[in-house]
Design a protein around this motif. Sequence first.
Motif, short mmCIF file in Angstrom:
data_model
loop_
_atom_site.label_atom_id
_atom_site.label_comp_id
_atom_site.label_asym_id
_atom_site.label_seq_id
_atom_site.Cartn_x
_atom_site.Cartn_y
_atom_site.Cartn_z
N GLY A 54 10.47 -4.26 3.25
CA GLY A 54 10.43 -4.78 4.20
C GLY A 54 11.10 -6.37 3.92
O GLY A 54 11.43 -6.72 2.99
N ASP A 55 10.98 -7.35 4.99
CA ASP A 55 11.49 -8.53 4.96
C ASP A 55 10.52 -9.57 4.58
O ASP A 55 11.03 -10.54 4.05
CB ASP A 55 12.22 -8.98 6.49
N ASP A 56 9.33 -9.29 4.58
CA ASP A 56 8.27 -10.24 4.18
C ASP A 56 8.11 -10.35 2.69
O ASP A 56 7.58 -9.35 2.01
CB ASP A 56 6.95 -9.95 4.84
N GLU A 57 8.59 -11.49 2.23
CA GLU A 57 8.63 -11.43 0.71
C GLU A 57 7.24 -11.37 0.13
O GLU A 57 7.16 -10.71 -1.10
CB GLU A 57 9.53 -12.83 0.14
N ASP A 58 6.33 -12.09 0.66
CA ASP A 58 4.86 -12.22 0.14
C ASP A 58 4.26 -10.89 0.15
O ASP A 58 3.58 -10.40 -0.80
CB ASP A 58 4.16 -13.18 0.95
#
Length: 76
Positions: free
Chosen positions: A27-31
Amino acid sequence: MLTTAEILNLIRLTELEIRRLQEQIDGDDEDKSNEAGEVILQFDAMALKLEQMYLESQPDYDIYPQYDDYIKLINE
């Protein structure tokens, strides 16, 4: 001691969680991606342990699926 059916249920739940974690990694959420990357290693280790437990239980393949067939079914 776990029954064969209980081991199969744990295998299914583990595989579904691995799939969910992989989606977070991609996904796009790095955390979330970083956190999922750390956790997925633990689930991969669990999956290997559950496979070993299933095979050691010597399941009756007239009742229970072959391990690889079950994994394919879960991941369809």
